[in-house]
Scaffold this motif. Structure first.
Motif: not given
Length: 168
Positions: A88-98, A105-122
């Motif tokens: 519950g609650g979620g945690v505020a996390v800085a946004v990293s754009a890549v 035609t039906d998908g987009v690929r990107c590479v997850s950045p480093s330094a994201l905190p452990v846990g769920g992120t949008r």
């Protein structure tokens, strides 16, 4: 809104997809007739795979959906707050754009950045700086280390049950 002698800013209105003319008026009665067009696109995001990756980053993430090939200047934004898997609650996390690239035609690929905190992120997809729709959630797991396997060898035909030892 007036920006400068050569630029104004306005919001598009809801409409069906396709091209619409963009003309300007200073008095609401007389408009330009330059034929500049703006494309309204219909996009849908249906999922993300894989749904998790290490905190070190480098996971190739595919966001599936429809109409994504018509979007340009794509970015994946990892971060914000997320509430995942009953936590519950979620945690505020800085946004990293890549940057992101179309995958068919039906998908987009990107590479997850480093330094994201452990846990769920949008994960959010944006085009020309405008958020399109949430791509879903991505779970960042801690660093893992493999220190050994038991047994250390097996037959080439496969089928050997192997225990992986390590941490994380």
């Amino acid at each position: 809104a007036y920006v400068s002698e050569s630029a104004i800013v306005c919001n598009s209105t809801r409409s069906s997809r396709g091209y619409v003319a963009v003309e300007v008026s200073t008095n609401g009665h007389e408009y330009t007739s330059d034929g500049v067009q703006f494309e309204l696109v219909s996009l849908g995001v249906s999922g993300i795979a894989p749904w998790s990756g290490p905190e070190l980053g480098g996971t190739v993430v595919t966001i599936a959906g429809s109409g994504l090939s018509s979007a340009g200047d794509l970015l994946c934004r990892f971060g914000g707050s997320s509430s995942m898997m009953g936590v519950g609650g979620g945690v505020a996390v800085a946004v990293s754009a890549v940057s992101a690239s179309a995958h068919g035609t039906d998908g987009v690929r990107c590479v997850s950045p480093s330094a994201l905190p452990v846990g769920g992120t949008r994960v959010e997809l944006s085009s020309y700086g405008v958020a399109l729709q949430s791509g879903g959630s991505f779970y960042v797991h801690g660093r893992m280390m493999v220190s050994g396997v038991v047994p250390p060898a097996g037959p080439v035909r496969g089928g050997t049950r192997v225990a992986v030892l390590g941490s994380g």
